[in-house]
Each structure stands twice: as structure tokens, then as C-alpha cells.
Scaffold this active site. Sequence first.
Site, PDB file in Angstrom:
ATOM      1  N   SER A 128     -26.288  18.713   8.173  1.00 37.34           N
ATOM      2  CA  SER A 128     -27.697  18.485   7.845  1.00 37.34           C
ATOM      3  C   SER A 128     -28.180  17.163   8.411  1.00 37.34           C
ATOM      4  CB  SER A 128     -27.866  18.489   6.320  1.00 37.34           C
ATOM      5  OG  SER A 128     -29.130  17.987   5.942  1.00 37.34           O
ATOM      6  N   TYR A 153     -26.329  15.406  -1.964  1.00 38.69           N
ATOM      7  CA  TYR A 153     -26.299  16.486  -0.976  1.00 38.69           C
ATOM      8  C   TYR A 153     -25.873  15.946   0.390  1.00 38.69           C
ATOM      9  CZ  TYR A 153     -27.990  19.885   2.422  1.00 38.69           C
ATOM     10  OH  TYR A 153     -28.079  20.750   3.482  1.00 38.69           O
TER      11      TYR A 153
END
Length: 326
Positions: A128, A153
Site C-alpha cells: 500500500s 494498517y
Amino acid sequence: MFFLVTGVAGFIGSRVAASLLKAGHQVLGIDNLNDYYSPALKDARLAQLQGNAAFTFRRMDLADHDALLQLPERDDIDRVIHLAAQAGVRYSIENPFAYASSNLTGHLSVLEFCRHAARQPLLAYASSSSVYGDNTQAPFREDAAVDSPVSLYAATKRADELMSQTYAKLYGLQQIGMRFFTVYGPWGRPDMAYWSFTEKILKGETIRVFNGGQMKRDFTYIDDAVSGVMAIATETPHFESGRRPHHIYNIGHNEPIALLDFIATIERATGRTAHKQMEPMQPGDVTETCADITRMQTDYGYAPKVALSDGISRFVSWFREEMLVE
């Protein structure tokens, strides 16, 4: 080729599986169909794949490593595209243990699966843009420092990259990490801003605009993201002789859009005016993302084609038709 696609009922996973099937490949898809957002949406994505004889689906949680090892197709798989993960920056603050199970244990489970499989398949896995943290040196290059995540995350996705790097060193496991930049489009995720903004604007509801709108995002249309995954997953990887076989690539558009301009684009596509409520920066958010895609362009000829205005128009049209919101 025979592909294993994890997270196959997800936004990117379902579109990648559809592209693989269209190209004549065989796909085994797995997904745990959790309820982070509507399982009905995931079922609808799966329904588009299940009529193809070359597609097989198995419901499975990647954290259950024993179940993964017992897949009867295990030793026939040529390549693995690992897209399953617990998504969402803000949700990682509310429910951190979900990220440990899905993103950390799940990724390790896939690594071990590939390591012990007969063909030791190439593993292409999702990372990501969040790993760059609040980096101010835009556009973000893959070799930039990524040791200061601002959300759990992001920390789990960076940990996945480090685990993969280690397995490449220890076992020669060939791997490619894909850092996605804000992927959007039809059949997307309801927790993403473009979806919630569109829904609220069409319903005349107020949207929350964080940091006073002073943020930028590198929005990547789903078809462009899938083209990047397909290139990485189907072509010969570009590993240097004598070095560990692990590369990381940005998959983005290389054109950051200011948040208020993004909202204006949705307003034009919907023909409605947004009612905005300005709010402070939220924990875990970053002010800007911007992908340097030079490495993808050089190695795979990657060239994103869909401008934000076109992509949002396509999404709004799909949303009105599928969600029955006018």
C-alpha cells in the site's frame, strides 16, 4: 497458467480474476467473505466469475494455515496473487487485532504456502501507498525511507514487505510487492471516500471533509491498477542475477488531486452540490500521496490511461444503476 488469487471477492481481486479468465488462464480464488463491509457486494462480484469453468472458489481464512496447505490444487499452481487483507486506515485504530490476523498471520501463511509448494510459485502481493507515511518528498519512489508509518494498517503492510524480503533471502522465493495508490471505480469499496461522498451527495447528506480539504491523493482507476497487476503476474520478472528475488513497484497514476478538486469532480458527475462539514485531520491520515511510476514504466510498460473525471463519471453511472440512488 494456473493462478491462486487470494481476496478474490474483493474489489481488486475480483477484477484481476476476471482479467486472468478473459486471458485464458485458470484461477483458484479464495476469500473469507468477512463482514467488514456488505458481504452481498462480495457475493455479487463472485457471481460474475462463477459461471466460468476455469474458475474455482473456496471460502477460506488465510490465517488458518492448515486449511491452506490442504488445498488439493496446491502443487499445480504456477503463480500466486495475494490481495487478501484487512483494509482501512481508520478501522485499524478501532479494531487492531483484525489486522494482526489477516495482514500479518495471513501473509506469513501465504509465504509458507509458496515456500513448500512443489513449483514454488512466483508471489505477487498487495502492499500500500500508506507505507510511505507522511512523506514530503513527492512523488514517492520505491527506494524512499518507509520506517515511519502513521497507522497500524501501514505498519502491517510494511511488515509484510519485510517478511517477503526475508523469505526471498532465506529461500530464494520470488516475490513482487505492489504498492497501490487509492484505487477506485465500479464495484469498489463502500468504506472509501469516493463511494461515501457520491452516496451522500446524491442523497443530499453532509460529507465530512478532513483537514479542511488540504490533502491530495493519487487516485488510480481500477482498470489501470489491474493492468499493472496483470503485467507483474503474467510476465517474466525483472530480478537481477545474484541478488535476492524481491522487487517492489508503485501502482498509481502519478497525478495527485487536491481533495476539494476531487469533491468538485464528483459534483460535476452527479450534477449535485456537496454539503461540506470541515473537520480536523484524522489520526492515521497523511496529507499527500503521489506515486513515482518510473520503475513500472521501465520494467512493464505501465501507462495509466483513465483520467479522474472519466473514472468518477463511470463510477457514478455504475452507482446510480446498481445502488439505485438518484
